[in-house]
Design a protein around this motif. Structure first.
Motif, mmCIF file in Angstrom:
data_model
loop_
_atom_site.group_PDB
_atom_site.id
_atom_site.type_symbol
_atom_site.label_atom_id
_atom_site.label_comp_id
_atom_site.label_asym_id
_atom_site.label_seq_id
_atom_site.Cartn_x
_atom_site.Cartn_y
_atom_site.Cartn_z
ATOM 1 N N PRO A 63 8.240 7.034 7.047
ATOM 2 C CA PRO A 63 8.120 8.329 8.053
ATOM 3 C C PRO A 63 6.934 8.049 9.121
ATOM 4 O O PRO A 63 7.079 8.628 10.218
ATOM 5 C CB PRO A 63 7.557 9.052 7.184
ATOM 6 N N VAL A 103 5.468 6.203 -1.909
ATOM 7 C CA VAL A 103 4.005 6.117 -1.121
ATOM 8 C C VAL A 103 3.516 7.672 -1.477
ATOM 9 O O VAL A 103 2.154 7.679 -1.708
ATOM 10 C CB VAL A 103 4.547 6.244 0.265
ATOM 11 N N ASN A 107 -4.270 2.064 0.869
ATOM 12 C CA ASN A 107 -3.250 2.157 0.167
ATOM 13 C C ASN A 107 -3.372 0.804 -0.854
ATOM 14 O O ASN A 107 -3.567 -0.126 -0.475
ATOM 15 C CB ASN A 107 -2.096 1.445 1.131
ATOM 16 N N TRP A 113 -4.622 -1.933 12.437
ATOM 17 C CA TRP A 113 -4.218 -3.157 11.725
ATOM 18 C C TRP A 113 -3.248 -3.761 12.346
ATOM 19 O O TRP A 113 -2.996 -5.111 12.609
ATOM 20 C CB TRP A 113 -3.993 -3.200 10.026
ATOM 21 N N CYS A 136 2.307 8.616 7.858
ATOM 22 C CA CYS A 136 1.992 7.948 6.713
ATOM 23 C C CYS A 136 1.401 8.863 5.640
ATOM 24 O O CYS A 136 0.182 9.472 5.706
ATOM 25 C CB CYS A 136 1.326 6.653 7.004
ATOM 26 N N THR A 164 5.120 -0.348 -0.832
ATOM 27 C CA THR A 164 5.575 0.573 0.403
ATOM 28 C C THR A 164 6.451 -0.349 1.848
ATOM 29 O O THR A 164 7.069 0.016 2.049
ATOM 30 C CB THR A 164 4.537 1.597 1.140
ATOM 31 N N CYS A 193 9.383 1.795 1.262
ATOM 32 C CA CYS A 193 9.082 3.172 1.689
ATOM 33 C C CYS A 193 10.043 3.469 2.806
ATOM 34 O O CYS A 193 10.468 2.461 3.675
ATOM 35 C CB CYS A 193 7.657 3.223 2.393
ATOM 36 N N ILE A 225 -2.940 2.608 10.964
ATOM 37 C CA ILE A 225 -1.762 1.663 11.533
ATOM 38 C C ILE A 225 -2.182 1.007 12.858
ATOM 39 O O ILE A 225 -2.038 -0.122 13.049
ATOM 40 C CB ILE A 225 -0.449 2.507 11.613
ATOM 41 N N ILE A 245 6.237 -0.724 11.733
ATOM 42 C CA ILE A 245 5.049 -0.677 11.124
ATOM 43 C C ILE A 245 5.205 -1.106 9.589
ATOM 44 O O ILE A 245 4.567 -1.844 9.206
ATOM 45 C CB ILE A 245 4.820 0.699 11.152
ATOM 46 N N LYS A 246 6.340 -0.978 9.057
ATOM 47 C CA LYS A 246 6.473 -1.338 7.744
ATOM 48 C C LYS A 246 6.594 -2.585 7.502
ATOM 49 O O LYS A 246 6.010 -3.308 6.251
ATOM 50 C CB LYS A 246 7.943 -0.554 7.184
HETATM 51 S S1 SF4 Z 1 6.017 2.463 5.549
HETATM 52 FE FE1 SF4 Z 1 3.372 2.009 5.162
HETATM 53 S S2 SF4 Z 1 2.408 2.785 6.829
HETATM 54 FE FE2 SF4 Z 1 4.851 3.562 6.981
HETATM 55 S S3 SF4 Z 1 4.559 5.656 5.842
HETATM 56 FE FE3 SF4 Z 1 5.149 3.962 4.296
HETATM 57 S S4 SF4 Z 1 3.227 3.635 3.342
HETATM 58 FE FE4 SF4 Z 1 2.644 4.559 5.270
#
Ligand code: SF4
Ligand SMILES: Cc1cc2nc3c(=O)[nH]c(=O)nc-3n(C[C@H](O)[C@H](O)[C@H](O)COP(=O)(O)OP(=O)(O)OC[C@H]3O[C@@H](n4cnc5c(N)ncnc54)[C@H](O)[C@@H]3O)c2cc1C
Length: 482
Positions: free
Chosen positions: A109, A457, A96, A76, A67, A102, A106, A73, A125-126
């Motif tokens: 990655p 991001v 963030n 949380w 990230c 994001t 996003c 990550i 995760i996202k």
């Molecule tokens: S989805 Fe969220 S946690 Fe994953 S790289 Fe993008 S900003 Fe970072």
């Protein structure tokens, strides 16, 4: 770590999209959120690895693992698994400023570098990030965060894209009097006028701007700094203790081939903002460019190209073909070679899946038309060095051609020329990653304007770090987090 055996017991299960036939009827978001129960299960899959590559390594190189804002990550994920959503939201916002952006757009990655991605089953995760912040807004946990002390310093931020917004929010929280100057009628930059509503509805930006206004940030809309008739850049410099240039990389890459001057050939960023303005009932202020009833060819295979596809199909295009000059990437990456980095592999965006024909390793050689309007393209297939392969020429019908081949650098005329900032060899504003200072005293730069076209991001990341550098410049030290 939520559940020690979670990753062994629970399969990856991510948000789904509504069916294509339904979502093509409108411009709203079409991602179906997971239930709270499902989110908890998905968070339980996180292994809290000894080295959590998902956090990111701090490297600013494109394709670096994890990230870019270093979201914490595993922390949380654990909080969500244990039902402590409010603390999860606090933790997420510590790295963030805008996880609601994001969490929607996003490319994640972080998931590519998740240890469970070695088996193609990364933690979602996202999706979890998006759920945390959406819940925080629903529950009223997102409130203005006012500084304990005001510094009396006045800072200008030029450009209200994600880089400028992140910088502004951090600077206001450090106690500075922040003024954001934006040439458009509303804040958001490419989030507002580039990225279509079906990927991110614009009320998502408005609710965040309301928080920022509550934090004392003053937004000056319709102010084009450095343009004829706009606000003079030198006056801006004189009236502020520091200036952050976050104007994005707005100069599009052109395709100067025979027939380019025919009507019906447009840059993507002449087409996409019009639709966003229609959705939000802002005046279009230009001749309408519409895909309805047309054969559309999109030249360029990235995010912008995908957004042109989804928008054209929603407007009622007869067909959409996307041309990419690069060869088709492999269907699967070789994990032994690529993990935890961002791999090159075949990806199909939601818009491409809605019905576009995709052609790889294709070069467009000329446009031809009738009565001054484009009617067809002559193309040729190319080898790995982009050299035309003799005998592979073909023609494509087109009534609308959208050029989505990226952006070369920021616009130099106006703001940058009048301030006289040095540029790097690629034509971006020259400023390093240590202090974000340009060659002009008290002028800083961040986001696409400094970095070249990139991701939301990364814009947030640079905005935060630029704010930290400005705070240090103004006060001699800074407590702002990275
Ligand atoms: S989805 Fe969220 S946690 Fe994953 S790289 Fe993008 S900003 Fe970072
Ligand atoms: C169509 C499209 C789709 C994209 N999709 C994605 C995606 O899905 N995911 C992703 O991560 N990234 C995506 N990107 C990239 C992402 O949007 C950018 O990297 C990001 O917005 C850059 O943020 P920024 O703040 O640096 O610049 P911008 O978002 O470009 O904002 C710059 C702002 O500065 C203003 N400005 C410029 N000059 C002046 C001036 N002289 N005076 C006043 N105001 C000025 C502009 O009006 C604009 O509002 C996409 C880009 C495009 C074009």
């Amino acid at each position: 770590m939520g559940k020690v055996t979670g990753f062994l017991e629970i399969e990856r299960h991510d948000r789904k999209y509504t069916p294509v036939a339904d979502r093509l009827k409108h411009f709203q978001e079409f991602v179906v959120p997971l239930s709270e129960r499902e989110l908890r299960d998905q968070a339980a899959r996180c292994m809290n690895c000894g080295i959590p590559y998902c956090h990111g390594t701090g490297s600013a190189a494109p394709g670096a693992p994890g990230c870019p804002v270093n979201n914490q990550i595993p922390d949380w994920n654990d909080l969500v698994y244990n039902g402590n959503w409010e603390e999860a939201a606090r933790n997420l916002h510590s790295t963030n400023n805008f996880p609601e952006f994001t969490g929607r757009i996003c490319p994640a990655p972080c998931e590519a570098s998740c240890t469970l991605n070695i088996d193609d089953n990364p933690v979602t995760i996202k999706t979890i990030e998006c759920a945390i912040v959406d819940k925080a807004f629903e529950q009223g946990w997102i409130k203005p965060e006012l500084p304990a002390v005001k510094t009396g310093k006045k800072v200008a931020v030029v450009g209200a894209g994600p880089a400028g917004l992140a910088a502004a929010q951090q600077l206001a929280r450090a106690g500075h009097d922040v003024h954001v100057y934006e040439k458009h009628a509303k804040a958001g930059g490419l989030l507002r006028y580039g990225i279509p509503d079906f990927k991110m509805e614009k009320g998502i930006i408005d609710r965040r701007i309301a928080q920022m206004e509550g934090e004392g940030i003053t937004f000056h809309y319709g102010v084009h700094v450095g343009s004829n008739g706009g606000l003079d850049a030198k006056t801006l410099l004189k009236d502020h203790d520091a200036v952050a240039l976050t104007g994005g990389a707005e100069a599009p890459r052109d395709l100067p081939i025979p027939g380019r001057d025919l009507s019906g050939i447009h840059f993507a960023m002449d087409f996409l903002p019009q639709q966003n303005r229609r959705v939000s009932e802002e005046p279009v202020n230009a001749t309408d460019i519409l895909a309805a009833g047309k054969h559309v060819v999109v030249i360029g295979g990235g995010d912008t190209g995908s957004d042109c596809i989804g928008t054209s199909l929603r407007q009622g295009a007869l067909s959409v073909t996307q041309l990419e000059i690069m060869p088709a990437p492999p269907e699967r990456e070789n994990k032994a070679l690529t993990w935890p980095n961002w791999p090159l592999k075949m990806r199909t965006s939601s818009s491409q899946a809605e019905g576009a024909a995709r052609e790889f390793a294709v070069l467009t050689q000329k446009f031809e038309g009738e009565n001054g309007a484009v009617k067809k393209l002559t193309c040729v297939r190319v080898d790995g060095q982009f050299k035309p392969l003799p005998g592979t020429e073909f023609e494509l019908s087109a009534d609308l051609v959208l050029l989505a081949m990226g952006f070369v650098h920021p616009v130099h005329e106006g703001l940058l020329k009048s301030l006289g900032v040095d540029l790097d060899p690629r034509g971006n504003v020259k400023a390093n990653l240590t202090d974000y200072q340009t060659s002009v005293q008290k002028v800083f730069s961040a986001g696409d304007m400094r970095r070249g076209q990139s991701l939301v991001v990364w814009a947030i990341r640079e905005g935060r770090l630029c704010a930290q550098a400005i705070d240090k410049f103004l006060m001699g030290e800074t407590d702002l987090p990275r």
